[in-house]
Design a protein around this motif. Structure first.
Motif, PDB file in Angstrom:
ATOM      1  N   ILE A 234       0.832  -1.208   0.000  1.00 16.45           N
ATOM      2  CA  ILE A 234       0.000   0.000   0.000  1.00 16.45           C
ATOM      3  C   ILE A 234       0.865   1.256   0.000  1.00 16.45           C
ATOM      4  O   ILE A 234       0.617   2.203  -0.753  1.00 16.45           O
ATOM      5  CB  ILE A 234      -0.945  -0.014   1.221  1.00 16.45           C
ATOM      6  CG1 ILE A 234      -1.964  -1.145   1.089  1.00 16.45           C
ATOM      7  CG2 ILE A 234      -1.665   1.329   1.372  1.00 16.45           C
ATOM      8  CD1 ILE A 234      -2.850  -1.317   2.307  1.00 16.45           C
ATOM      9  N   ILE A 235       1.912   1.264   0.828  1.00 14.36           N
ATOM     10  CA  ILE A 235       2.771   2.441   0.916  1.00 14.36           C
ATOM     11  C   ILE A 235       3.519   2.670  -0.395  1.00 14.36           C
ATOM     12  O   ILE A 235       3.623   3.799  -0.879  1.00 14.36           O
ATOM     13  CB  ILE A 235       3.746   2.303   2.098  1.00 14.36           C
ATOM     14  CG1 ILE A 235       2.968   2.382   3.432  1.00 14.36           C
ATOM     15  CG2 ILE A 235       4.820   3.385   2.056  1.00 14.36           C
ATOM     16  CD1 ILE A 235       3.808   2.105   4.654  1.00 14.36           C
ATOM     17  N   GLN A 236       4.030   1.582  -0.994  1.00 19.18           N
ATOM     18  CA  GLN A 236       4.742   1.726  -2.267  1.00 19.18           C
ATOM     19  C   GLN A 236       3.807   2.230  -3.364  1.00 19.18           C
ATOM     20  O   GLN A 236       4.189   3.073  -4.190  1.00 19.18           O
ATOM     21  CB  GLN A 236       5.366   0.390  -2.681  1.00 19.18           C
ATOM     22  CG  GLN A 236       6.579  -0.014  -1.862  1.00 19.18           C
ATOM     23  CD  GLN A 236       7.688   1.025  -1.929  1.00 19.18           C
ATOM     24  OE1 GLN A 236       7.997   1.569  -2.998  1.00 19.18           O
ATOM     25  NE2 GLN A 236       8.285   1.325  -0.790  1.00 19.18           N
ATOM     26  N   THR A 237       2.578   1.732  -3.389  1.00 19.92           N
ATOM     27  CA  THR A 237       1.597   2.185  -4.375  1.00 19.92           C
ATOM     28  C   THR A 237       1.310   3.668  -4.197  1.00 19.92           C
ATOM     29  O   THR A 237       1.281   4.444  -5.166  1.00 19.92           O
ATOM     30  CB  THR A 237       0.288   1.380  -4.234  1.00 19.92           C
ATOM     31  OG1 THR A 237       0.549   0.000  -4.497  1.00 19.92           O
ATOM     32  CG2 THR A 237      -0.769   1.878  -5.204  1.00 19.92           C
ATOM     33  N   ALA A 238       1.097   4.082  -2.950  1.00 19.76           N
ATOM     34  CA  ALA A 238       0.808   5.490  -2.666  1.00 19.76           C
ATOM     35  C   ALA A 238       1.977   6.380  -3.076  1.00 19.76           C
ATOM     36  O   ALA A 238       1.780   7.461  -3.663  1.00 19.76           O
ATOM     37  CB  ALA A 238       0.491   5.674  -1.187  1.00 19.76           C
TER      38      ALA A 238
END
Length: 500
Positions: free
Chosen positions: A117-121
């Protein structure tokens, strides 16, 4: 309602783009796959749109804007055909081969991993920084899972600029209210003009959607407690700020959000980046590990471990692990609760599911606990069974709270003394001993015999998943010094204090 397309399979646009397949369709557009007749082997995506009358005057300006975009996470738009007499227009753009985020979430039910999720954001913020950096800023306005592609090279691409627009100063609100319900900012529906912070609201809705397995995209009461189970605590206020109703209360630019996420990531790295040479006993600093071991079979070790996991899930993110290599408990629970559980994506080799706030794990591959312990859990409960296999005693000894289960019958109290002698592991100060169905006098006898006051009689509780009862009261007493809260304080107060 889908509009009627004018294109057919095999039809050629402008003597160059031959329609060869359908990619997707929406209410006012259809996207086709097309072969390039001039560049052999090259394929394009052709977006056919039906333009509303009031948008005809802006369509050329919007197309010119899109064609100028040049970013590695945006498909190139190489050609555009103005609306014909019936209002049909055509965009020719890069064909992105891969999987949409919405399909990924469909194939992997449940919350996505926090690091994903953090990498996508972060990757989306790179794109938003680029778009918002134009003069005037370009507002995307439609961040949602179906508009995000994951390529075969595992790169992220933001697609479909159908409702993107340039920010116009001095205009109080958007001329046309567009955006996907649940992901679009409030100002996209009449309370103001969409602006860069509108895309940041959409990003917050997207993060929340991924973190809740597609169930939520706006903030609700109690959301903090829900996210604590599988997200780093420091990201929760970031999501909350992104989803503020009033634009001025949100982060004001993509760079500020990116910096906040980098700080969250660095905190995770400090916790997770253990040198290879660190002693095994120190690898367990991230999660508190409670290891339950029975001195004999049939004493209720598994029942006790399940009840304990249910309690701990009220205090923080909790995992239960069926650690015995030959145990069938994990499979039985999964089969019993098949229609109620949520599968958690982890690795191809590892099976994990969630039920009532607890993540249930099968024994990790080769019995290695490192990955699990370095995750986002606050508590990990190991059901070691009777421990008659390699590595069980080490896991028991090196756990934060070794919990030995013995018979509560007076005539069987000697079993635990013989077990301790046979295993050659004298009781430590952090040990707890549980005696199912034992009288108070039995607990006192054992306290004197093994030299510890942490011996507890465990009352009968038929349902180990029950959140309240006499057994839960004993666990609260047992862990009072660990939680550092009064035994009867509700879990909501615990979460509030943690979040401050």
């Amino acid at each position: 309602m889908y509009f009627e397309t004018k294109l057919k399979m095999g039809q050629v646009i402008d003597e160059r783009y031959r329609i060869s397949g359908l990619i997707g369709k929406g209410g006012m557009s259809v996207v086709y796959l097309a072969d390039d007749l001039r560049l052999k082997g090259k394929r394009w995506a052709v977006k056919e749109s039906l333009c509303l009358d009031e948008l005809h005057s802006d369509i050329q300006a919007e197309a010119d804007m899109l064609i100028t975009l040049d970013h590695p996470r945006l498909p190139r738009i190489v050609d555009f055909y103005l609306p014909d007499r019936e209002g049909y227009s055509y965009l020719i753009m890069d064909y992105i081969e891969g999987m949409s985020l919405s399909q990924l979430m469909k194939d992997n039910p449940g919350p996505l991993p926090s690091d994903f999720i953090i990498q996508t954001a972060k990757q989306l913020l790179e794109v938003l920084q680029y778009l918002h950096g134009h003069h005037p800023p370009i507002i995307y306005r439609d961040l949602k899972p179906s508009n995000i592609m994951l390529t075969l090279q595992k790169e992220l691409m933001l697609i479909d600029f159908g409702i993107a627009r340039s920010y116009k100063r001095g205009i109080s609100e958007d001329t046309v209210k567009l955006g996907t319900v649940g992901f679009a900012a409030p100002e996209q529906y009449g309370s103001g003009q969409s602006q860069p912070v509108s895309d940041l609201y959409g990003l917050g809705a997207l993060i929340l959607n991924m973190a809740t397995g597609g169930q939520c995209s706006h903030w609700e009461s109690g959301m903090e407690d829900r996210l604590y189970n599988h997200m780093p605590a420091s990201i929760i206020p970031i999501i909350r700020r992104l989803l503020r109703h009033h634009p001025e209360e949100r982060y004001q630019n993509a760079g500020a959000v990116l910096q906040a996420l980098v700080r969250v990531e660095s905190e995770m790295d400090r916790v997770n980046d253990f040198p290879i040479s660190v002693p095994r006993s120190l690898e367990k600093r991230k999660a508190m590990v409670i290891a339950l071991l029975g001195v004999a079979s049939g004493l209720g070790t598994t029942h006790t471990s399940l009840a304990m996991s249910s309690l701990l899930a009220q205090k923080g993110a909790a995992a239960w692990v069926d650690f015995s290599p030959n145990s069938l408990v994990y499979n039985r629970i999964r089969s019993m609760l098949y229609s109620q559980i949520t599968t958690i994506p982890y690795t191809d080799e590892q099976s994990v599911f969630s039920w009532k706030g607890v993540h249930y794990w099968k024994r990790p591959v080769n019995g290695e606990m490192a990955d699990l312990l370095r995750g986002d859990y606050q508590y990990v409960v190991l059901d070691l069974g009777t421990g008659e296999y390699e590595g069980a005693l080490d896991e028991f000894k090196y756990s934060d709270i070794p919990f030995l289960i013995a018979s509560g019958a007076d005539w069987r109290l000697e079993e635990i003394l013989l077990w301790i002698k046979r295993k050659r592991i004298p009781p430590e100060m952090n040990w707890r001993v549980g005696l199912p169905l034992a009288e108070h006098s039995s607990a006192q006898l054992l306290q004197a015999a093994i030299g510890t006051d942490k011996v507890y009689g465990l009352p009968f509780q038929q349902d180990p998943f029950k959140p309240r009862g006499k057994l839960v009261e004993v666990f609260n007493e047992m862990f009072e010094e660990v939680f550092d809260v009064p035994t009867k304080v509700k879990s909501r107060s615990f979460f509030k204090r943690k979040a401050e």
